[in-house]
Design a protein around this motif. Structure first.
Motif, short mmCIF file in Angstrom:
data_model
loop_
_atom_site.label_atom_id
_atom_site.label_comp_id
_atom_site.label_asym_id
_atom_site.label_seq_id
_atom_site.Cartn_x
_atom_site.Cartn_y
_atom_site.Cartn_z
N ARG A 189 -38.98 -12.90 -54.30
CA ARG A 189 -38.48 -13.57 -55.50
C ARG A 189 -37.99 -12.55 -56.53
NH1 ARG A 189 -35.86 -17.54 -57.71
NH2 ARG A 189 -36.76 -18.45 -59.58
N LEU A 190 -38.72 -11.46 -56.70
CA LEU A 190 -38.31 -10.42 -57.66
C LEU A 190 -37.02 -9.75 -57.23
CD1 LEU A 190 -41.74 -8.77 -58.57
CD2 LEU A 190 -40.28 -10.14 -60.06
N VAL A 191 -36.89 -9.50 -55.92
CA VAL A 191 -35.66 -8.87 -55.41
C VAL A 191 -34.46 -9.78 -55.69
CG1 VAL A 191 -34.43 -8.20 -53.31
CG2 VAL A 191 -36.80 -7.47 -53.66
N ASP A 192 -34.64 -11.10 -55.54
CA ASP A 192 -33.55 -12.03 -55.83
C ASP A 192 -33.17 -12.00 -57.31
OD1 ASP A 192 -33.46 -12.83 -53.20
OD2 ASP A 192 -34.73 -14.61 -53.50
N LEU A 193 -34.15 -11.80 -58.16
CA LEU A 193 -33.90 -11.85 -59.60
C LEU A 193 -33.41 -10.53 -60.18
CD1 LEU A 193 -37.01 -13.90 -60.80
CD2 LEU A 193 -34.68 -14.73 -60.48
N THR A 194 -33.56 -9.44 -59.43
CA THR A 194 -33.23 -8.12 -59.97
C THR A 194 -31.81 -8.02 -60.51
OG1 THR A 194 -34.86 -7.01 -58.59
CG2 THR A 194 -33.06 -5.66 -59.44
N PRO A 195 -30.77 -8.43 -59.75
CA PRO A 195 -29.40 -8.32 -60.30
C PRO A 195 -29.24 -9.09 -61.61
CG PRO A 195 -29.33 -8.77 -57.95
CD PRO A 195 -30.74 -8.98 -58.38
N GLN A 241 -29.01 -8.52 -67.91
CA GLN A 241 -29.53 -8.89 -69.22
C GLN A 241 -29.87 -7.68 -70.09
OE1 GLN A 241 -29.99 -12.15 -70.47
NE2 GLN A 241 -28.68 -12.56 -68.71
N LEU A 242 -29.66 -6.46 -69.60
CA LEU A 242 -30.11 -5.28 -70.32
C LEU A 242 -29.50 -5.16 -71.72
CD1 LEU A 242 -30.28 -2.53 -67.54
CD2 LEU A 242 -32.17 -3.36 -68.97
N ASP A 243 -28.21 -5.43 -71.84
CA ASP A 243 -27.58 -5.31 -73.16
C ASP A 243 -28.14 -6.35 -74.13
OD1 ASP A 243 -25.98 -3.16 -72.46
OD2 ASP A 243 -24.32 -4.42 -71.80
N ALA A 244 -28.33 -7.58 -73.64
CA ALA A 244 -28.89 -8.63 -74.49
C ALA A 244 -30.34 -8.30 -74.87
CB ALA A 244 -28.83 -9.97 -73.78
N MET A 245 -31.10 -7.74 -73.95
CA MET A 245 -32.48 -7.34 -74.24
C MET A 245 -32.51 -6.23 -75.29
SD MET A 245 -33.75 -7.37 -70.27
CE MET A 245 -35.38 -6.63 -70.54
N THR A 246 -31.57 -5.31 -75.18
CA THR A 246 -31.50 -4.22 -76.17
C THR A 246 -31.15 -4.78 -77.54
OG1 THR A 246 -30.76 -2.69 -74.44
CG2 THR A 246 -30.40 -2.01 -76.72
N ASP A 247 -30.19 -5.70 -77.58
CA ASP A 247 -29.82 -6.33 -78.86
C ASP A 247 -31.03 -7.03 -79.48
OD1 ASP A 247 -27.22 -5.48 -78.59
OD2 ASP A 247 -26.49 -7.38 -77.76
N ARG A 248 -31.83 -7.68 -78.65
CA ARG A 248 -33.02 -8.39 -79.14
C ARG A 248 -34.00 -7.40 -79.78
NH1 ARG A 248 -36.38 -12.19 -81.11
NH2 ARG A 248 -38.28 -12.53 -79.88
N MET A 249 -34.21 -6.28 -79.13
CA MET A 249 -35.14 -5.28 -79.67
C MET A 249 -34.62 -4.71 -80.98
SD MET A 249 -36.84 -3.14 -76.55
CE MET A 249 -37.91 -2.37 -77.77
N VAL A 250 -33.35 -4.37 -81.02
CA VAL A 250 -32.77 -3.82 -82.25
C VAL A 250 -32.90 -4.80 -83.40
CG1 VAL A 250 -30.60 -3.13 -83.35
CG2 VAL A 250 -31.19 -2.24 -81.09
N ASP A 251 -32.65 -6.08 -83.12
CA ASP A 251 -32.73 -7.10 -84.16
C ASP A 251 -34.16 -7.22 -84.70
OD1 ASP A 251 -31.83 -9.54 -85.65
OD2 ASP A 251 -33.22 -10.52 -84.26
N THR A 290 -39.09 -7.88 -71.89
CA THR A 290 -38.94 -7.86 -70.42
C THR A 290 -39.49 -9.15 -69.80
OG1 THR A 290 -39.06 -5.44 -70.36
CG2 THR A 290 -39.59 -6.62 -68.33
N TRP A 291 -40.68 -9.57 -70.24
CA TRP A 291 -41.29 -10.80 -69.69
C TRP A 291 -40.43 -12.02 -70.03
CZ3 TRP A 291 -44.08 -12.57 -66.08
CH2 TRP A 291 -44.68 -13.82 -66.16
N GLU A 292 -39.94 -12.09 -71.26
CA GLU A 292 -39.08 -13.21 -71.64
C GLU A 292 -37.81 -13.25 -70.79
OE1 GLU A 292 -38.39 -12.49 -75.76
OE2 GLU A 292 -40.33 -13.31 -76.42
N ALA A 293 -37.23 -12.08 -70.52
CA ALA A 293 -36.02 -12.02 -69.70
C ALA A 293 -36.31 -12.47 -68.28
CB ALA A 293 -35.45 -10.60 -69.70
N LEU A 294 -37.48 -12.09 -67.74
CA LEU A 294 -37.85 -12.49 -66.39
C LEU A 294 -37.96 -14.01 -66.29
CD1 LEU A 294 -38.70 -11.68 -63.54
CD2 LEU A 294 -41.05 -11.42 -64.40
N LEU A 295 -38.60 -14.63 -67.26
CA LEU A 295 -38.73 -16.09 -67.24
C LEU A 295 -37.37 -16.77 -67.39
CD1 LEU A 295 -41.92 -16.62 -69.46
CD2 LEU A 295 -41.75 -16.60 -66.96
#
Length: 405
Positions: free
Chosen positions: A11-17, A22-32, A109-114
């Protein structure tokens, strides 16, 4: 890292791509979040947002790769956390704020995974409950490594006095970069990588005697660039570890700070090349007039460097080539030297020189005939023009200072 059962791993391998997208969106979330909740990070974002964003994104990526089973990423992630801890300690960011930022990374990271699991259909989301513990174990490990690096840097800063710092820098500039044991000791005490790309800097005092680069070390560090600074022969000398920044970016930072003549070397690889880089940077700086507020490399000042390194020849060249002009009364001398400089800068065009000097072309022609008479050389002679150009550089007379009609 805990191994998951086959179904969770698949399941994790399927979700990896989807996660990596989501990395840019995750970074924006942290900066905000950090800009709104952490005053220390708010200030850091104002000074060096690009470096901070890059650091956050890299950390999130390492965490994701470690989570989905790319175990090769786990050790670099801990190493990166230690380095971030060192950097934030040197930048004066409170440890509590840095740890909160890392824990925010775990939450994001956990929010992005869900989120990506739901977008992918949400099958067997209950399987992801097995992953929750690992997310926080990875995050806790990175926080521990970060705190270790932070405290190491605090101890280093407390234990390395200015005398030690100057001794290590002098050793590197004097050629001890070929001594592996000295380089290892210097890198450890200075908390700088000495096996990557490095740049040497020499800043002469400004015209009023103040340092040619003001507050340069802390300013570079705010942008994630480590450096060490000292004084030699009345000049500031520095060694910069470029890291991920290009030389043009670092040079731009220096240009914003300079109040005097500054010479920089081209990037060099490793400590063994530091001594040579320093000599070239020093030569470049000393070719500039003391009134200059410029940053230059030796490649931009090669003719001036040749003359400055041969003072006897330079003096003879000036005397033999411009001697007659230099002996004239001050007013006539300056007018003719300005005209000669403008003529040479205009590729031998009297018309363009006249435009530069705001006078008539016939006036320039009259002055050029006077120059020929006094120097015994002809303006049509390419060798004479070359000697004049070099002599003007040697006499530091290369720009019009008077305008005449």
């Amino acid at each position: 890292m805990q191994a998951f059962d086959t179904e969770v791993t698949a399941r994790l391998v399927d979700l990896t791509p989807l996660l990596l997208e989501q990395l840019d969106a995750m970074t924006d979330r942290m900066v905000d979040v950090l800009s709104r909740t952490e005053p220390a990070y708010r200030e850091l974002l104002l000074d060096s947002e690009e470096e901070l964003r890059r650091s956050m994104r890299d950390n999130l990526e390492h965490g994701l790769l470690a989570l989905v089973g790319a175990s090769v990423a786990e050790r670099p992630a801990l190493h990166g956390a230690r380095e971030i801890g060192r950097r934030r300690a040197a930048q004066g960011i409170p440890l509590e704020a840095v740890l909160r930022a890392y824990r925010l990374g775990g939450q994001v990271t956990w929010e992005a995974l869900l989120r990506v699991s739901a977008l992918a259909g949400g099958q067997h989301d209950t399987l992801l409950l097995q992953v929750a513990g690992t997310v926080w174990r990875i995050n806790d490990g990175e926080c521990s490594a970060l705190a270790e690096g932070y405290r190491d840097e605090q101890r280093r800063l407390a234990g390395v006095d200015e005398e030690t710092r100057a001794r290590l820098l002098d050793g590197l500039l004097d050629g001890r970069g070929d001594d592996p044991s000295f380089v290892r000791s210097a890198a450890d005490r200075l908390a700088m990588s000495l096996d990557g790309r490095l740049m040497a800097v020499v800043a002469l005092p400004a015209e009023d005697g103040t340092p040619g680069l003001d507050g340069v070390g802390p300013e570079l560090l705010r942008h994630g660039v480590r450096s060490v600074w000292g004084t030699r022969s009345g000049a500031q000398v520095g060694l910069i570890a470029l890291g991920n920044l290009g030389p043009a970016e670092v040079r731009g930072r220096l240009e914003a700070l300079t109040t005097g003549p500054v010479g920089v070397s081209a990037p060099v690889d490793g400590a063994g090349a530091i001594s040579s880089a320093y000599r070239l940077a020093e030569t470049a700086a000393r070719t500039l007039p003391r009134t200059s507020r410029r940053v230059v490399t030796i490649d931009e000042r090669l003719p001036e460097a040749l003359l400055s390194n041969s003072p006897e020849i330079s003096s003879r060249l000036v005397g033999q080539t411009l001697g007659g002009l230099l002996a004239l009364p001050a007013e006539e001398r300056e007018v003719l030297l300005d005209t000669l400089a403008a003529f040479l800068a205009s590729d031998g065009s009297p018309t363009r020189a006249a435009d530069e000097l705001y006078c008539h072309r016939n006036t320039v022609m009259h002055r050029l005939r006077r120059i020929e008479q006094v120097t015994g050389r002809k303006v049509a002679d390419p060798r004479a023009r070359l000697q004049w150009q070099l002599a003007l550089l040697g006499a530091q007379h290369g720009r019009p200072t008077q305008r005449s009609a």
